[in-house]
Design a protein around this motif. Structure first.
Motif, PDB file in Angstrom:
ATOM      1  N   GLU A 170      -8.357 -16.716   5.726  1.00 49.47           N
ATOM      2  CA  GLU A 170      -9.156 -15.772   5.693  1.00 49.47           C
ATOM      3  C   GLU A 170      -8.448 -14.427   5.064  1.00 49.47           C
ATOM      4  N   ILE A 171      -7.080 -14.305   5.279  1.00 52.97           N
ATOM      5  CA  ILE A 171      -6.135 -13.209   4.726  1.00 52.97           C
ATOM      6  C   ILE A 171      -6.069 -13.410   3.256  1.00 52.97           C
ATOM      7  N   ALA A 172      -6.072 -14.763   2.765  1.00 52.68           N
ATOM      8  CA  ALA A 172      -5.960 -15.070   1.351  1.00 52.68           C
ATOM      9  C   ALA A 172      -7.355 -14.475   0.662  1.00 52.68           C
ATOM     10  N   GLU A 173      -8.514 -14.838   1.342  1.00 51.88           N
ATOM     11  CA  GLU A 173      -9.630 -14.461   0.885  1.00 51.88           C
ATOM     12  C   GLU A 173      -9.819 -12.886   0.819  1.00 51.88           C
ATOM     13  N   MET A 174      -9.154 -12.278   1.912  1.00 51.36           N
ATOM     14  CA  MET A 174      -9.389 -10.691   2.056  1.00 51.36           C
ATOM     15  C   MET A 174      -8.441 -10.132   0.854  1.00 51.36           C
ATOM     16  N   LYS A 175      -7.367 -10.740   0.639  1.00 50.20           N
ATOM     17  CA  LYS A 175      -6.631 -10.389  -0.508  1.00 50.20           C
ATOM     18  C   LYS A 175      -7.137 -10.293  -1.947  1.00 50.20           C
ATOM     19  N   THR A 176      -7.908 -11.376  -2.053  1.00 52.81           N
ATOM     20  CA  THR A 176      -8.686 -11.561  -3.218  1.00 52.81           C
ATOM     21  C   THR A 176      -9.764 -10.551  -3.153  1.00 52.81           C
ATOM     22  N   GLU A 177     -10.509 -10.326  -2.270  1.00 51.89           N
ATOM     23  CA  GLU A 177     -11.543  -9.382  -2.119  1.00 51.89           C
ATOM     24  C   GLU A 177     -10.681  -7.893  -2.251  1.00 51.89           C
ATOM     25  N   LEU A 178      -9.749  -7.796  -1.877  1.00 52.08           N
ATOM     26  CA  LEU A 178      -8.875  -6.566  -2.047  1.00 52.08           C
ATOM     27  C   LEU A 178      -8.503  -6.177  -3.370  1.00 52.08           C
ATOM     28  N   ASP A 179      -7.980  -7.180  -4.203  1.00 49.70           N
ATOM     29  CA  ASP A 179      -7.813  -7.304  -5.542  1.00 49.70           C
ATOM     30  C   ASP A 179      -9.044  -6.780  -6.159  1.00 49.70           C
ATOM     31  N   ASN A 180     -10.080  -7.459  -5.940  1.00 52.17           N
ATOM     32  CA  ASN A 180     -11.420  -7.214  -6.673  1.00 52.17           C
ATOM     33  C   ASN A 180     -11.880  -5.612  -6.232  1.00 52.17           C
ATOM     34  N   LYS A 181     -11.600  -5.270  -5.054  1.00 55.31           N
ATOM     35  CA  LYS A 181     -11.823  -3.777  -4.836  1.00 55.31           C
ATOM     36  C   LYS A 181     -11.107  -2.851  -5.552  1.00 55.31           C
ATOM     37  N   ARG A 182      -9.760  -3.151  -5.781  1.00 55.54           N
ATOM     38  CA  ARG A 182      -9.023  -2.449  -6.474  1.00 55.54           C
ATOM     39  C   ARG A 182      -9.431  -2.326  -7.987  1.00 55.54           C
ATOM     40  N   SER A 183      -9.954  -3.521  -8.515  1.00 53.36           N
ATOM     41  CA  SER A 183     -10.132  -3.654  -9.790  1.00 53.36           C
ATOM     42  C   SER A 183     -11.415  -2.939 -10.203  1.00 53.36           C
ATOM     43  N   ASN A 184     -12.284  -2.892  -9.024  1.00 53.94           N
ATOM     44  CA  ASN A 184     -13.642  -2.376  -9.103  1.00 53.94           C
ATOM     45  C   ASN A 184     -13.540  -0.809  -8.887  1.00 53.94           C
ATOM     46  N   ILE A 185     -12.397  -0.430  -8.177  1.00 50.78           N
ATOM     47  CA  ILE A 185     -12.233   1.026  -7.976  1.00 50.78           C
ATOM     48  C   ILE A 185     -11.747   1.685  -9.365  1.00 50.78           C
ATOM     49  N   LYS A 186     -10.776   1.020  -9.884  1.00 50.68           N
ATOM     50  CA  LYS A 186     -10.308   1.164 -11.329  1.00 50.68           C
ATOM     51  C   LYS A 186     -11.037   1.474 -12.071  1.00 50.68           C
ATOM     52  N   SER A 187     -12.109   0.297 -12.284  1.00 56.73           N
ATOM     53  CA  SER A 187     -13.183   0.491 -13.138  1.00 56.73           C
ATOM     54  C   SER A 187     -14.312   1.781 -12.925  1.00 56.73           C
TER      55      SER A 187
END
Length: 242
Positions: A197-214
């Protein structure tokens, strides 16, 4: 002369587990009673003195309806007595029966001596009353058979109960171990689940960061477009006012 017979009571063949063999010594001869030598039967037992007195008193009461005086409430004499009693398996006459029960000299057991008398200073002996003296010996053997078998059967039962209790305790501990191991296994599985779950949330967090940057870049671009439009409109507005 004292005749001596030794019995080895080994319960190895009677019970499912072994006990240390106990030696019981039985002697026929003359023994001291009231500071005089008297004919009697003497047994040496590896058991407690007071227990032997109580057991012999109960034995005589149950088997022969004879009340042995000297042991009871607030009474614990070295000699148990029953005077002028009828014990048909012992004698056709009334007799006095004496049982001297004392601790052995080494303190590791009990010395019990049986005397029988038909009156004052007329003791049953192997010379004048052979059959009665043998009956006295048989009485001692009968008591030993009853007492020692009961005594060691009780000890065996106590040991059996102790084994059963320990086995129950062992089962309880085993159950606790298995339960703890199950908890540990469940914890390990839960840890794995949490790690996933943590790994999945970290991936989601990275995606969120990428989306936020975009989104921030898109926001900046549109702000620039807005500023540009405002400047162009402002320029047009000024040109019409001239």
């Amino acid at each position: 002369m004292i005749k001596q017979i030794t019995f080895l009571f080994s319960f190895l063949f009677v019970f499912s587990f072994s006990l240390q063999a106990q030696e019981v010594e039985l002697r026929e001869g003359n023994f001291t009673r009231e500071e005089a030598s008297r004919p009697g039967i003497q047994a040496t037992l590896p058991t407690d003195t007071k227990e032997v007195k109580k057991a012999f008193s109960d034995f005589m009461d149950d088997r022969y309806d004879v009340n042995m005086k000297g042991i009871g409430f607030l009474t614990n004499k070295d000699e148990l007595t029953a005077e002028k009693v009828n014990i048909t398996t012992l004698s056709d006459e009334t007799i006095d029966l004496y049982a001297r029960v004392v601790e052995t000299s080494n303190g590791n057991g009990t010395q019990m001596t049986l005397f029988g008398a038909k009156g004052y200073d007329i003791y049953i002996d192997s010379d004048r009353s052979y059959s009665e003296f043998q009956n006295l010996r048989n009485l001692m053997v009968e008591f030993l058979d009853s007492y020692l078998v009961d005594q060691y059967t009780e000890r065996v039962e106590e040991a059996r109960e102790e084994v059963a209790d320990l086995q129950d305790d062992r089962s309880d501990v085993q159950d606790d171990i298995e339960s703890s191991e199950e908890d540990i296994q469940k914890s390990k599985e839960r840890i794995k689940e949490l790690e996933a779950e943590i790994a999945e949330m970290k991936t989601e967090l990275d995606n969120k960061r990428s989306n936020i940057k975009s989104a921030e870049e898109k926001y900046e671009a549109r702000m620039n477009e807005l500023q540009k439009i405002k400047r162009e409109l402002d320029s047009i507005s000024r040109s019409y006012r001239k």
